[in-house]
Enzyme design. Structure first.
Site, PDB file in Angstrom:
ATOM      1  N   ARG A 106      -4.120 -46.285 -27.352  1.00  0.00           N
ATOM      2  CA  ARG A 106      -4.521 -44.886 -27.550  1.00  0.00           C
ATOM      3  C   ARG A 106      -5.956 -44.654 -27.071  1.00  0.00           C
ATOM      4  O   ARG A 106      -6.300 -43.545 -26.662  1.00  0.00           O
ATOM      5  CB  ARG A 106      -4.351 -44.498 -29.021  1.00  0.00           C
ATOM      6  CG  ARG A 106      -5.232 -45.241 -29.997  1.00  0.00           C
ATOM      7  CD  ARG A 106      -4.685 -45.254 -31.410  1.00  0.00           C
ATOM      8  NE  ARG A 106      -3.519 -46.131 -31.512  1.00  0.00           N
ATOM      9  CZ  ARG A 106      -2.816 -46.290 -32.627  1.00  0.00           C
ATOM     10  NH1 ARG A 106      -3.171 -45.659 -33.740  1.00  0.00           N
ATOM     11  NH2 ARG A 106      -1.772 -47.088 -32.650  1.00  0.00           N
TER      12      ARG A 106
ATOM     13  N   LYS B  80      -3.578 -60.922 -32.078  1.00  0.00           N
ATOM     14  CA  LYS B  80      -2.152 -60.999 -32.358  1.00  0.00           C
ATOM     15  C   LYS B  80      -1.750 -62.453 -32.640  1.00  0.00           C
ATOM     16  O   LYS B  80      -2.316 -63.372 -32.044  1.00  0.00           O
ATOM     17  CB  LYS B  80      -1.338 -60.515 -31.149  1.00  0.00           C
ATOM     18  CG  LYS B  80      -1.434 -59.044 -30.830  1.00  0.00           C
ATOM     19  CD  LYS B  80      -0.607 -58.733 -29.594  1.00  0.00           C
ATOM     20  CE  LYS B  80      -0.697 -57.269 -29.206  1.00  0.00           C
ATOM     21  NZ  LYS B  80       0.031 -56.402 -30.146  1.00  0.00           N
TER      22      LYS B  80
END
Length: 427
Positions: free
Chosen positions: A280, A206
């Protein structure tokens, strides 16, 4: 400083449609529609003026008005104090809201050097045990923690893969709230929470500005813990299981990489095409475990996608499910508790939009312009056998605000705690 309510407009000297005025005796909140938002905004204004110690006085201060003031006045550093009026029969409800909300918000705000995966699991277990003991249910909580290498040995390959790059070991909590004490008591709900205590994005790193708040990527786990605690405080009598999937997503020589393939216990293989789509991957393990419990319904909560936040901002939690009755029940609970949720689409065709050339599915969408929140939900659906029924996914966009608004201080909000507790109690 004394704070009272008025249904009359503020004197003109305070400006047109002013919601606050002051005299030597204190401050007055001038109610406008919607009145609860007016109170919450006024509380923020009072706090922002550096008025830290206040007393709520006068007529009109019921449970919801006091709660609105608390929501606005509360802030990360917990500076100041508020003396609320005695709410009579509603006093216990107010105190439980405050306690469970502050737990949830404080947990989300903690820096990751204090809140490792194992520490998150411990705090969740301790908090829920405390809530059960307060209701005279000393033996209602039992828990199993699987951590570190044991995750790999027992087949929790998603949590292990995401967390293996960190010095702080990943952990999985299976907590059983069973107030009846009967081993064969049916399970009302399984709650599955994402507990990424820090998310660098892994090798799909990120940018710094996006990483600065990633200590809050365990917001789903915190929200479900606070919600279950609040439901217990409200008198939950049915069996509920909580599964927290906790890890740090770090970069190291041990970290997972793009192109890695995870083989889950249900036989599904997943190719990693973006290490920043890690939530996820850990939730899949929790959903597999939850699916074994034959619960009436499964609810997972996660700060899962930027796509959901683009769609609804910090103002709503996003709801995705194919079960219309369960969605309706959730929205009825949200309306009863005055909390904001918004539905996003999840259809069968989304399941074909996460294809992989090397595995059954990929952990990101495979179409040029995809619905990121919907394809994330589609990924999770491969780990719930009957995903069309009795399963609801919440992409928790409203758990945390990077900057303050006219309603909320910067930091965690606790939004959704009351709704989820209501849903558990209404089923």
């Amino acid at each position: 400083m004394q704070i009272k309510l008025s249904t009359q407009p503020a004197p003109s000297a305070w400006g047109e449609k002013a919601i606050l005025s002051a005299t030597e005796s204190g401050m007055t909140i001038h109610l406008q529609e919607p009145s609860l938002q007016t109170i919450q905004k006024a509380a923020r204004k009072i706090k922002n003026q550096g008025i830290l110690d206040v007393s709520i006085v006068g007529e009109g201060w019921d449970l919801e008005h006091c709660w609105a003031f608390h929501q606005g006045f509360n802030s990360v550093k917990q500076a100041g104090s508020v003396q609320y009026p005695d709410l009579g029969q509603e006093q216990a409800e107010f105190e439980a809201r405050v306690e469970c909300s502050i737990f949830t918000r404080t947990l989300i705000n903690l820096p990751s050097d204090q809140l490792t995966p194992l520490e998150l699991v411990k705090k969740a277990q301790d908090f829920l045990t405390e809530q059960a003991v307060k209701k005279g249910l000393k033996n209602a909580i039992s828990a199993e923690v699987i951590a570190g290498e044991a995750l790999k040995e027992k087949g929790f390959h998603g949590i292990w893969t995401v967390g293996k790059g960190s010095e702080n070991p990943p952990a999985f909590l299976h907590l059983d709230f069973n107030p009846t004490g009967k081993d064969d008591e049916p399970v009302l709900a399984c709650l599955v929470g994402k507990g990424i205590t820090f998310d660098t994005g892994g090798y799909s790193l990120k940018p710094s500005d996006s990483m600065s708040t990633m200590r809050t990527d365990m917001g789903g786990a915190a929200l479900l813990t606070g919600s279950l605690g609040f439901a217990i405080a409200r008198g939950l009598k049915k069996r509920v299981k909580l599964f927290l999937c906790c890890a740090e997503n770090m970069v190291s020589h041990n970290a997972f990489k793009l192109g890695d393939i995870i083989t889950y216990r249900n036989g599904v293989t997943a190719e990693v095409l973006n290490t920043d789509a890690e939530g996820r991957l850990v939730l899949a393990d929790g959903l597999i475990e939850a699916d074994k419990q034959n619960a009436q319904f499964i609810l997972d909560v996660a700060t899962l996608t930027g796509a959901a936040k683009v769609a609804v901002g910090n103002d709503y939690h996003s709801v995705l499910s194919m079960d219309e009755q369960l969605v309706d029940a959730l929205f009825q609970s949200a309306k009863a508790e005055n909390e904001p949720f918004w539905r996003l689409p999840f259809e069968a065709f989304h399941r074909s939009q996460i294809s992989s050339s090397f595995a059954d599915i990929a952990n990101i969408g495979s179409v040029p312009v995809g619905a990121g929140a919907s394809t994330a939900c589609a990924f999770l659906s491969y780990f719930v056998e009957n995903y069309q029924q009795n399963w609801l996914h919440i992409d928790a966009s409203a758990t945390f605000r990077k900057s303050a608004s006219d309603l909320w201080a910067a930091g965690a909000t606790g939004i959704g705690m009351r709704t989820i507790a209501n849903l558990l109690l209404s089923k």
